[in-house]
Design a protein around this motif. Structure first.
Motif, PDB file in Angstrom:
ATOM      1  N   GLY A 158       0.905  -1.087   0.080  1.00 24.28           N
ATOM      2  CA  GLY A 158       0.056   0.035  -0.119  1.00 24.28           C
ATOM      3  C   GLY A 158       0.827   1.303  -0.069  1.00 24.28           C
ATOM      4  O   GLY A 158       0.643   2.079  -0.889  1.00 24.28           O
ATOM      5  N   GLU A 180       8.610  -4.867  -7.105  1.00 27.08           N
ATOM      6  CA  GLU A 180       8.009  -5.881  -6.095  1.00 27.08           C
ATOM      7  C   GLU A 180       8.543  -7.442  -6.256  1.00 27.08           C
ATOM      8  O   GLU A 180       8.526  -7.461  -7.364  1.00 27.08           O
ATOM      9  N   ASN A 188       2.085  -7.326   3.730  1.00 31.02           N
ATOM     10  CA  ASN A 188       1.162  -7.111   4.802  1.00 31.02           C
ATOM     11  C   ASN A 188      -0.127  -6.184   4.195  1.00 31.02           C
ATOM     12  O   ASN A 188      -1.068  -6.504   4.747  1.00 31.02           O
ATOM     13  N   ALA A 189       0.056  -5.849   3.218  1.00 28.88           N
ATOM     14  CA  ALA A 189      -1.033  -5.099   2.562  1.00 28.88           C
ATOM     15  C   ALA A 189      -2.367  -6.007   2.132  1.00 28.88           C
ATOM     16  O   ALA A 189      -3.261  -5.596   2.565  1.00 28.88           O
ATOM     17  N   THR A 193      -5.891  -6.525   8.533  1.00 32.54           N
ATOM     18  CA  THR A 193      -7.407  -6.545   8.900  1.00 32.54           C
ATOM     19  C   THR A 193      -7.831  -5.164   9.062  1.00 32.54           C
ATOM     20  O   THR A 193      -9.137  -4.973   9.111  1.00 32.54           O
ATOM     21  N   ILE A 195      -8.142  -2.111   9.690  1.00 35.46           N
ATOM     22  CA  ILE A 195      -8.683  -0.924  10.596  1.00 35.46           C
ATOM     23  C   ILE A 195      -8.333   0.281  10.370  1.00 35.46           C
ATOM     24  O   ILE A 195      -7.010   0.425  10.383  1.00 35.46           O
ATOM     25  N   VAL A 324      14.854  -6.843  -5.497  1.00 33.30           N
ATOM     26  CA  VAL A 324      15.858  -6.074  -5.492  1.00 33.30           C
ATOM     27  C   VAL A 324      16.911  -6.983  -4.326  1.00 33.30           C
ATOM     28  O   VAL A 324      16.713  -7.514  -3.542  1.00 33.30           O
ATOM     29  N   GLY A 484       0.218   0.109  10.337  1.00 30.22           N
ATOM     30  CA  GLY A 484       0.374   1.098   9.323  1.00 30.22           C
ATOM     31  C   GLY A 484      -0.586   1.329   8.207  1.00 30.22           C
ATOM     32  O   GLY A 484      -0.522   1.966   7.399  1.00 30.22           O
ATOM     33  N   TRP A 485      -1.467   0.035   8.127  1.00 31.34           N
ATOM     34  CA  TRP A 485      -2.607   0.279   6.847  1.00 31.34           C
ATOM     35  C   TRP A 485      -3.115   1.562   7.075  1.00 31.34           C
ATOM     36  O   TRP A 485      -3.504   2.268   5.738  1.00 31.34           O
ATOM     37  N   LYS A 486      -3.607   1.819   8.239  1.00 31.09           N
ATOM     38  CA  LYS A 486      -4.551   2.984   8.411  1.00 31.09           C
ATOM     39  C   LYS A 486      -3.978   4.390   7.939  1.00 31.09           C
ATOM     40  O   LYS A 486      -4.388   5.354   7.579  1.00 31.09           O
TER      41      LYS A 486
HETATM   42  C1  LIG Z   1      -2.358  -9.937  10.172  1.00 31.09           C
HETATM   43  C2  LIG Z   1      -2.100  -8.080  10.034  1.00 31.09           C
HETATM   44  C3  LIG Z   1      -3.124  -7.459  10.481  1.00 31.09           C
HETATM   45  C4  LIG Z   1      -2.792  -6.165  10.433  1.00 31.09           C
HETATM   46  N1  LIG Z   1      -3.896  -5.320  10.791  1.00 31.09           N
HETATM   47  C5  LIG Z   1      -3.760  -3.850  10.592  1.00 31.09           C
HETATM   48  C6  LIG Z   1      -4.875  -3.205  10.692  1.00 31.09           C
HETATM   49  O1  LIG Z   1      -6.077  -3.660  11.094  1.00 31.09           O
HETATM   50  N2  LIG Z   1      -4.775  -1.808  10.691  1.00 31.09           N
HETATM   51  C7  LIG Z   1      -3.898  -1.062  10.379  1.00 31.09           C
HETATM   52  O2  LIG Z   1      -3.569  -0.105  10.134  1.00 31.09           O
HETATM   53  N3  LIG Z   1      -2.699  -1.958  10.109  1.00 31.09           N
HETATM   54  C8  LIG Z   1      -2.751  -3.277  10.165  1.00 31.09           C
HETATM   55  N4  LIG Z   1      -1.558  -3.950   9.795  1.00 31.09           N
HETATM   56  C9  LIG Z   1      -0.284  -3.491   9.501  1.00 31.09           C
HETATM   57  C10 LIG Z   1      -0.344  -3.053   7.878  1.00 31.09           C
HETATM   58  O3  LIG Z   1      -0.614  -4.256   7.059  1.00 31.09           O
HETATM   59  C11 LIG Z   1       0.892  -2.685   7.485  1.00 31.09           C
HETATM   60  O4  LIG Z   1       1.584  -1.702   8.476  1.00 31.09           O
HETATM   61  C12 LIG Z   1       1.152  -2.090   6.172  1.00 31.09           C
HETATM   62  O5  LIG Z   1       0.292  -2.804   5.441  1.00 31.09           O
HETATM   63  C13 LIG Z   1       2.722  -1.894   5.769  1.00 31.09           C
HETATM   64  O6  LIG Z   1       2.713  -1.279   4.763  1.00 31.09           O
HETATM   65  P1  LIG Z   1       2.619  -1.867   3.108  1.00 31.09           P
HETATM   66  O7  LIG Z   1       1.294  -2.159   2.616  1.00 31.09           O
HETATM   67  O8  LIG Z   1       3.433  -1.017   2.149  1.00 31.09           O
HETATM   68  O9  LIG Z   1       3.478  -3.531   3.412  1.00 31.09           O
HETATM   69  P2  LIG Z   1       3.686  -4.711   2.448  1.00 31.09           P
HETATM   70  O10 LIG Z   1       2.339  -4.979   1.653  1.00 31.09           O
HETATM   71  O11 LIG Z   1       4.224  -5.772   3.317  1.00 31.09           O
HETATM   72  O12 LIG Z   1       4.598  -4.031   1.481  1.00 31.09           O
HETATM   73  C14 LIG Z   1       6.122  -4.348   1.129  1.00 31.09           C
HETATM   74  C15 LIG Z   1       6.575  -5.052  -0.092  1.00 31.09           C
HETATM   75  O13 LIG Z   1       7.933  -4.882  -0.188  1.00 31.09           O
HETATM   76  C16 LIG Z   1       8.233  -6.188  -0.877  1.00 31.09           C
HETATM   77  N5  LIG Z   1       9.608  -6.556  -0.770  1.00 31.09           N
HETATM   78  C17 LIG Z   1      10.186  -6.572   0.289  1.00 31.09           C
HETATM   79  N6  LIG Z   1      11.578  -7.015  -0.039  1.00 31.09           N
HETATM   80  C18 LIG Z   1      11.862  -6.666  -1.141  1.00 31.09           C
HETATM   81  C19 LIG Z   1      12.930  -6.926  -2.181  1.00 31.09           C
HETATM   82  N7  LIG Z   1      14.141  -7.005  -1.845  1.00 31.09           N
HETATM   83  N8  LIG Z   1      12.657  -6.292  -3.604  1.00 31.09           N
HETATM   84  C20 LIG Z   1      11.443  -6.178  -3.992  1.00 31.09           C
HETATM   85  N9  LIG Z   1      10.245  -6.158  -3.041  1.00 31.09           N
HETATM   86  C21 LIG Z   1      10.644  -6.059  -1.785  1.00 31.09           C
HETATM   87  C22 LIG Z   1       7.236  -7.243  -0.129  1.00 31.09           C
HETATM   88  O14 LIG Z   1       7.382  -8.296  -1.001  1.00 31.09           O
HETATM   89  C23 LIG Z   1       6.215  -6.356   0.031  1.00 31.09           C
HETATM   90  O15 LIG Z   1       5.008  -6.703  -1.060  1.00 31.09           O
HETATM   91  C24 LIG Z   1      -1.776  -5.480   9.993  1.00 31.09           C
HETATM   92  C25 LIG Z   1      -0.504  -6.236   9.657  1.00 31.09           C
HETATM   93  C26 LIG Z   1      -0.741  -7.808   9.743  1.00 31.09           C
HETATM   94  C27 LIG Z   1       0.252  -8.533   9.318  1.00 31.09           C
END
Ligand SMILES: Cc1cc2nc3c(=O)[nH]c(=O)nc-3n(C[C@H](O)[C@H](O)[C@H](O)COP(=O)(O)OP(=O)(O)OC[C@H]3O[C@@H](n4cnc5c(N)ncnc54)[C@H](O)[C@@H]3O)c2cc1C
Ligand SMILES: [Zn+2]
Lengths: 532, 124
Positions: A158, A180, A188-189, A193, A195, A324, A484-486
């Motif tokens: 996200g 990616e 984690n995206a 959950t 919220i 990467v 961090g989703w929020k």
């Molecule tokens: C079970 C669970 C429940 C949660 N519930 C909530 C909630 O209710 N409310 C809330 O606010 N937050 C929640 N969170 C936290 C939230 O999901 C994360 O803080 C947020 O999604 C992180 O940001 P992102 O979406 O960018 O992460 P990600 O989607 O993890 O993005 C990081 C990306 O980097 C990629 N990556 C890693 N290393 C490399 C590399 N070397 N080369 C290329 N790509 C790479 C990964 O594959 C991944 O796709 C929850 C997390 C979990 C696991």
């Protein structure tokens, strides 16, 4: 009657299409989707557009006050808060921020570089008639990266896709890529959950989470993508006097910052969410709780896909299945990256890798205050509508909402150990379900359908890192941990600003790495505990 | 959830242990003259290693003694257990499937599919 008409004049596909539109429209209304908000509210939202972090001009200030007033009135009445925009004011009176986003057509920068068909009721009818054969792919597939980009974003979650979108849209950086290692939204995206709330204690946190909240409310419309944003309200329960005091204090702090917050006693909690057990004789009696009506949930995949699609339309390359493996530097500055699909030259690398932040930072010998832990969630079998809101409880430790499919979505706690396996212990979810039944005895015979884990990047003060580093051109956005989703749109928005201008704006500045040297931490364990 | 072998009591369920995080982090000596960098490093910065990692455990519901473990954080395999005060045994890093050091199964990392075999597995 319908049958008659069908037989008489229309081909069946017309009826199917019309039926779909009616269902869709009704769905939009229920879900309060973009386009169905009340006009008056929208009008007030669009009064001013000032870019985050730059002092708003004097004529903005009255509007700021006006909307702030609206916001706090709404939160007090607790009635209409869900649809009201809130503005954010940080620090002394000198800097008024009206953090709001323009609608797509109004934005001077926004031109779609690659023509993509917009989604609309019209396109739905057309495709209904054609048996859904004409949908084109949502974003351009890029198999081979270009030899060089102006910036590369590592991580297509996200926050990464949001960063790319705002870099392209607001900073005119179109020759950029998101790289990616798996499929976008598979980290984690796609595992959280979802919220969403902004009722954090500290000013710095309130600023960034409220900035995100303001963006969430119009994001579906801005991206032309149904993110299923549902402002259904978030309850945080208190089970002892100490917790009740802390939560009440948080409500007051929130209100001072113009953030929607209210304290409910136990009876009011049950009125808002009838399935909560408020019997005073249980082990963890519910003494009351905070309610943020504007909080809620949305559709995680849709957010990532929507950002990717809009970014792609602006010229951003989204490169999947491309990991990467190294970052090259010369004289302390980034010059490029190595990937499983070849080398890329670039002066700017923005790491948005969540659980893998430390692994990426290690490629340029930067050490972070982050530890990665498994965090699990699970869903039940689908049942009829039961839980109308989001309920969170730190003491019994569970957080729960109900998806549109009817599944209860239940968040667990982190495993204590550092791990990158995306698997957590069974004892952790067992504990979660014990907590769930404590709160909602009605679900005691419900069966669980699926369980999964993500890897969350936890900072010692439970706040994120949005920061430059000692390596020129290497930026980190991470440490969002369990919550961090929020923050997704707000985080992407201010991080794009940092990457483009090489300086953090006022919202991002408190989240720099140097807080661990100066001691100016943004301690949010109280607001967060483990559940967010 | 792990089965952890306490060097004093034997194999037990992870539930009996509490976690102590990264091992072998030495407190700076001459604390009165250390600068902020050194302190931040000691208090907050962590290697957060993906791969072979030295960590501390305490047998909270047993003998209550601290000890160390070497575990591969990419696969969760416990590779060695050794006592407090001892140096970690030399263990060759496991041959991991992808550049990021994940096993193929369960990692969700489809980058493995575009890799040539044999290029992987650098555990830093
Ligand atoms: C079970 C669970 C429940 C949660 N519930 C909530 C909630 O209710 N409310 C809330 O606010 N937050 C929640 N969170 C936290 C939230 O999901 C994360 O803080 C947020 O999604 C992180 O940001 P992102 O979406 O960018 O992460 P990600 O989607 O993890 O993005 C990081 C990306 O980097 C990629 N990556 C890693 N290393 C490399 C590399 N070397 N080369 C290329 N790509 C790479 C990964 O594959 C991944 O796709 C929850 C997390 C979990 C696991
Ligand atoms: Zn023991």
């Amino acid at each position: 009657m319908v049958r008659l008409v069908a037989r008489a004049s229309f081909p069946k596909s017309v009826l199917v299409a019309v039926g779909q539109v009616v269902v869709y429209a009704e769905f939009c209304r229920i879900m309060e989707l973009p386009g169905t908000e009340r006009r008056s509210v929208r009008a007030s939202k669009e009064i001013t557009v000032s870019r985050t972090g730059k002092a708003a001009s004097a004529e903005n200030a009255p509007h700021t006050h006006q909307i702030r007033h609206l916001g706090s009135a709404a939160s007090q009445s607790g009635k209409t808060a869900a649809r009201r925009p809130f503005s954010w004011r940080m620090g002394p009176a000198s800097s008024h921020h009206l953090v709001s986003v323009p609608r797509v057509p109004h934005c001077p920068h926004f031109t779609w570089v690659f023509a993509m068909k917009r989604y609309s009721i019209g396109s739905l009818i057309r495709e209904g008639l054609r048996g859904h054969t004409g949908w084109e792919q949502a974003w351009r597939q890029v198999e081979t990266p270009k030899a060089s980009y102006d910036a590369v974003i590592i991580g297509g979650g996200g926050h990464g896709t949001a960063t790319a979108y705002y870099l392209a849209k607001e900073h005119g950086m179109r020759n950029i890529a998101v790289v990616e290692k798996g499929w976008i939204g598979g980290g984690n995206a796609g595992r959280n959950t979802t919220i969403i709330r902004s009722n954090y204690l500290n000013d710095a946190s309130a600023a960034i989470y409220q900035h995100a909240m303001d963006l969430w409310t119009t994001l579906g419309r801005e991206l032309n993508y149904n993110i299923m944003m549902s402002h259904r309200g978030v309850l945080n329960l208190a089970h002892d006097d100490g917790e009740a005091r802390a939560l009440k204090r948080r409500v007051e702090a929130n209100r001072l910052n113009g953030i929607d917050a209210a304290w409910l006693d136990a009876k009011e909690v049950q009125e808002f969410c009838p399935i909560v057990n408020i019997d005073p004789d249980i082990r963890y009696p519910v003494l009351g709780g905070t309610l943020q009506k504007v909080g809620g949930v949305n559709r995680h995949d849709a957010v990532v896909w929507g950002y990717a699609r809009a970014a792609s339309a602006l010229g951003v390359d989204i490169i999947q299945n491309c990991e990467v493996t190294d970052i090259r530097t010369e004289a302390g500055a980034v010059v490029g990256i190595e990937t499983t699909r070849g080398s890329i030259r670039t002066p700017k690398v923005a790491s948005v890798a969540a659980g893998h932040s430390s692994v990426i930072a290690k490629m340029v010998d930067v050490k972070l205050p982050i530890e990665s832990h498994p965090l699990q969630a699970l869903v039940s079998e689908p049942i009829k509508p039961l839980n109308p809101c989001v309920v969170m409880s730190n003491a019994v430790h569970v957080y729960c909402s109900q998806s549109d499919k009817g599944e209860l979505v239940i968040g667990a706690g982190i495993d204590p150990q550092i791990s990158y396996t995306q698997r957590g212990g069974f004892d952790v979810i067992e504990h979660q379900l014990a907590a769930l039944i404590e709160l909602f005895p009605i679900v005691s015979r419900l069966r669980m359908l699926r369980q999964w884990g993500g890897i969350v990047d936890v900072c010692p003060d439970a706040s994120a890192l949005i920061t430059k580093t000692k390596v020129k051109g290497f930026y980190v956005n991470g440490g969002w941990g369990t919550g961090g989703w929020k923050a997704t749109p707000g985080s992407g928005h201010v991080f794009a600003d940092l990457v483009a201008n090489d300086e953090p704006n006022e919202i991002a500045a408190p989240f720099a790495l140097d807080r661990f040297y100066s001691g100016k931490l943004v301690a949010e364990h109280g607001a967060a505990a483990v559940a967010h | 959830m792990f089965i952890i072998e306490c060097p004093y009591c034997g194999k037990r369920d992870q539930n009996e242990f509490s976690y102590g995080g990264e091992a072998h982090i030495a407190r700076p000596t001459n604390s009165d003259i250390q600068d902020d960098e050194t302190w931040a490093d000691y208090v907050f910065l962590r290697s957060n290693t993906k791969g072979v990692f030295a960590e501390r455990w305490m047998h909270a519901a047993g003998c209550r003694k601290w000890f160390n473990a070497l575990r591969n954080t990419a696969s969760d395999k416990i590779l060695a257990i050794y006592k407090q005060g001892e140096q970690p045994p030399q263990i060759a890093g496991e041959d991991l499937a992808t550049p990021a050091g994940e096993p193929v199964i369960g990692s969700g990392n489809d980058a493995t599919k575009v890799l040539q075999p044999g290029t992987a597995g650098v555990v830093k």
